[in-house]
Design a protein around this motif. Structure first.
Motif, PDB file in Angstrom:
ATOM      1  N   ARG A 178       1.000   5.785   0.639  1.00 50.87           N
ATOM      2  CA  ARG A 178       0.491   6.924   1.389  1.00 50.87           C
ATOM      3  C   ARG A 178      -0.015   7.958   0.389  1.00 50.87           C
ATOM      4  O   ARG A 178       0.675   8.289  -0.580  1.00 50.87           O
ATOM      5  CB  ARG A 178       1.592   7.535   2.260  1.00 50.87           C
ATOM      6  N   ALA A 179      -1.208   8.488   0.612  1.00 49.40           N
ATOM      7  CA  ALA A 179      -1.806   9.462  -0.296  1.00 49.40           C
ATOM      8  C   ALA A 179      -2.251  10.693   0.489  1.00 49.40           C
ATOM      9  O   ALA A 179      -2.435  10.636   1.713  1.00 49.40           O
ATOM     10  CB  ALA A 179      -3.002   8.855  -1.028  1.00 49.40           C
TER      11      ALA A 179
ATOM     12  N   ALA B 122      -7.765   9.924  -8.228  1.00 48.22           N
ATOM     13  CA  ALA B 122      -6.379  10.271  -7.952  1.00 48.22           C
ATOM     14  C   ALA B 122      -5.810  11.005  -9.167  1.00 48.22           C
ATOM     15  O   ALA B 122      -6.505  11.234 -10.161  1.00 48.22           O
ATOM     16  CB  ALA B 122      -5.580   9.014  -7.631  1.00 48.22           C
TER      17      ALA B 122
ATOM     18  N   GLU C 286       0.940   9.566  -3.823  1.00 50.96           N
ATOM     19  CA  GLU C 286      -0.133   9.885  -4.760  1.00 50.96           C
ATOM     20  C   GLU C 286      -1.051  10.953  -4.194  1.00 50.96           C
ATOM     21  O   GLU C 286      -1.193  11.105  -2.971  1.00 50.96           O
ATOM     22  CB  GLU C 286      -0.927   8.618  -5.105  1.00 50.96           C
TER      23      GLU C 286
ATOM     24  N   ILE D 126      -4.162   1.637  -0.832  1.00 51.14           N
ATOM     25  CA  ILE D 126      -3.767   2.839  -0.083  1.00 51.14           C
ATOM     26  C   ILE D 126      -3.845   2.512   1.400  1.00 51.14           C
ATOM     27  O   ILE D 126      -4.896   2.080   1.892  1.00 51.14           O
ATOM     28  CB  ILE D 126      -4.665   4.034  -0.424  1.00 51.14           C
TER      29      ILE D 126
ATOM     30  N   ILE E 207     -10.538   5.639  -8.060  1.00 47.22           N
ATOM     31  CA  ILE E 207     -10.430   5.265  -6.647  1.00 47.22           C
ATOM     32  C   ILE E 207     -11.663   4.485  -6.187  1.00 47.22           C
ATOM     33  O   ILE E 207     -12.788   4.748  -6.638  1.00 47.22           O
ATOM     34  CB  ILE E 207     -10.194   6.528  -5.782  1.00 47.22           C
TER      35      ILE E 207
ATOM     36  N   TYR F  26       4.392  12.052   0.064  1.00 44.89           N
ATOM     37  CA  TYR F  26       3.348  11.082  -0.278  1.00 44.89           C
ATOM     38  C   TYR F  26       3.593  10.526  -1.681  1.00 44.89           C
ATOM     39  O   TYR F  26       4.253  11.159  -2.507  1.00 44.89           O
ATOM     40  CB  TYR F  26       1.966  11.726  -0.200  1.00 44.89           C
TER      41      TYR F  26
ATOM     42  N   GLY G 179       0.808  -1.205   0.000  1.00 44.43           N
ATOM     43  CA  GLY G 179       0.000   0.000   0.000  1.00 44.43           C
ATOM     44  C   GLY G 179       0.845   1.260   0.000  1.00 44.43           C
ATOM     45  O   GLY G 179       2.033   1.246   0.334  1.00 44.43           O
TER      46      GLY G 179
ATOM     47  N   THR H  40      -3.526  -0.826  -6.830  1.00 40.68           N
ATOM     48  CA  THR H  40      -2.614  -0.450  -5.750  1.00 40.68           C
ATOM     49  C   THR H  40      -3.388  -0.056  -4.491  1.00 40.68           C
ATOM     50  O   THR H  40      -4.192   0.882  -4.529  1.00 40.68           O
ATOM     51  CB  THR H  40      -1.703   0.710  -6.191  1.00 40.68           C
TER      52      THR H  40
ATOM     53  N   ILE I 225      -4.199   7.999   4.295  1.00 40.70           N
ATOM     54  CA  ILE I 225      -4.639   9.209   3.589  1.00 40.70           C
ATOM     55  C   ILE I 225      -4.642  10.365   4.584  1.00 40.70           C
ATOM     56  O   ILE I 225      -5.262  10.275   5.649  1.00 40.70           O
ATOM     57  CB  ILE I 225      -6.054   9.036   2.986  1.00 40.70           C
TER      58      ILE I 225
END
Length: 307
Positions: free
Chosen positions: A140-141, A194, A181, A264, A199, A179, A138, A262, A267
């Motif tokens: 980080r967004a 995204a 994304e 996440i 998403i 981050y 995963g 992918t 967030i």
């Protein structure tokens, strides 16, 4: 990593990689009017390379050009054949394909109408867009301060070159903050997509994704995941949702041709679920790779074999 290949398909013929050049006055370079696709070819379990959902990608390329009032000087079947020939000419198994349609040099100014419409297909070897580690564990967004374009300012259903400045700004903004994304909201504050992927969130076993009629690009990987979920009798709902629904989701993942499937894990500094890819995300990710790279034949119509 520098892109390399032996051949590029350009305006109807395969030419050496180094000879695929355009003039500095190429109209699309200055103003951004053009369209492109991202397509993947995978070497499947039996060793045969197959381009995934080629027909759907090329149809969307033609749709994008139609939206832009650009007439492609080749048929859809000819561009599909160009993709196959480009993969074969380079001897690739796994590779990424980039058909691109653009206006060449000639007139300048926004109203130019006589510039030649040019078409190229490029192929190169490219790993998963958000990294193998992200694919497994995963990413980080962060929600970007840049909103996704409104549907009356940009044509959301076109994969149009100039639209991606919006995505680039969002992506660079969050990467500078550590981050991987950016998540983008629409102009009313609802989650859109995204910077380069659609998403999905999962809450209490229900799969939710943003509706196709809004500001999102109608992703072909998105459509694939929706179909694979339905094949498993999973409930998929298309609806608008807010960023805090992402915060309290059990699972969140993004999908796209480049990013594949992918997860996440975080967030806006909020851990998603237990901070690891959830069971439904992993199941859909596995199903996806079984269809593109494995031996699944449930949707044989998605595969165009190169040999």
């Amino acid at each position: 990593m520098a892109i390399s290949a032996d051949k590029i398909w350009f305006d109807g013929e395969l030419i050496p990689f180094a000879d695929a050049k355009v003039h500095v006055l190429t109209h699309t370079l200055h103003y951004g009017l053009g369209a492109f696709e991202g397509i993947r070819c995978y070497k499947r379990a039996d060793g045969r390379p197959a381009i995934f959902r080629l027909k759907e990608h090329i149809r969307r390329l033609f749709d994008s050009c139609h939206i832009c009032l650009m007439e492609i000087p080749f048929s859809q079947e000819e561009i599909e054949r160009a993709c196959i020939e480009t993969v074969k000419a380079n001897g690739f198994g796994d590779c990424y394909l980039r058909p691109v349609v653009f206006l060449g040099d000639g007139e300048m100014g926004l109203g130019a109408r006589t510039n030649k419409v040019r078409v190229s297909v490029i192929a190169w070897e490219w790993g998963t867009y958000l990294g193998e580690e992200g694919l497994q564990n995963g990413i980080r967004a962060k929600v970007s301060s840049f909103a996704r374009n409104h549907v009356n300012t940009m044509m959301a259903k076109g994969k149009i070159n100039g639209h991606y400045v919006n995505s680039i700004l969002a992506k660079r903004e969050v990467m500078l903050q550590g981050y991987q994304e950016a998540i983008m909201l629409d102009t009313e504050g609802y989650v859109s997509e995204a910077s380069g992927e659609n998403i999905f969130l999962i809450r209490d076993g229900e799969i939710i994704t943003t509706p196709i009629g809004g500001s999102i690009l109608g992703g072909i990987t998105r459509d694939t995941i929706v179909q694979l979920a339905k094949d498993r009798d999973l409930n998929v709902k298309e609806m608008r949702f807010t960023r805090d629904m992402l915060y309290v989701a059990d699972e969140v993942f993004v999908v796209g041709t480049a990013a594949e499937v992918t997860p996440i894990r975080e967030i806006d500094n909020r851990t998603i679920g237990d901070g690891t890819p959830g069971p439904l995300t992993k199941d859909l990710q596995k199903a996806y790779f079984d269809h593109v790279r494995g031996s699944a034949t449930t949707h044989a119509e998605w595969l165009t074999f190169v040999d």
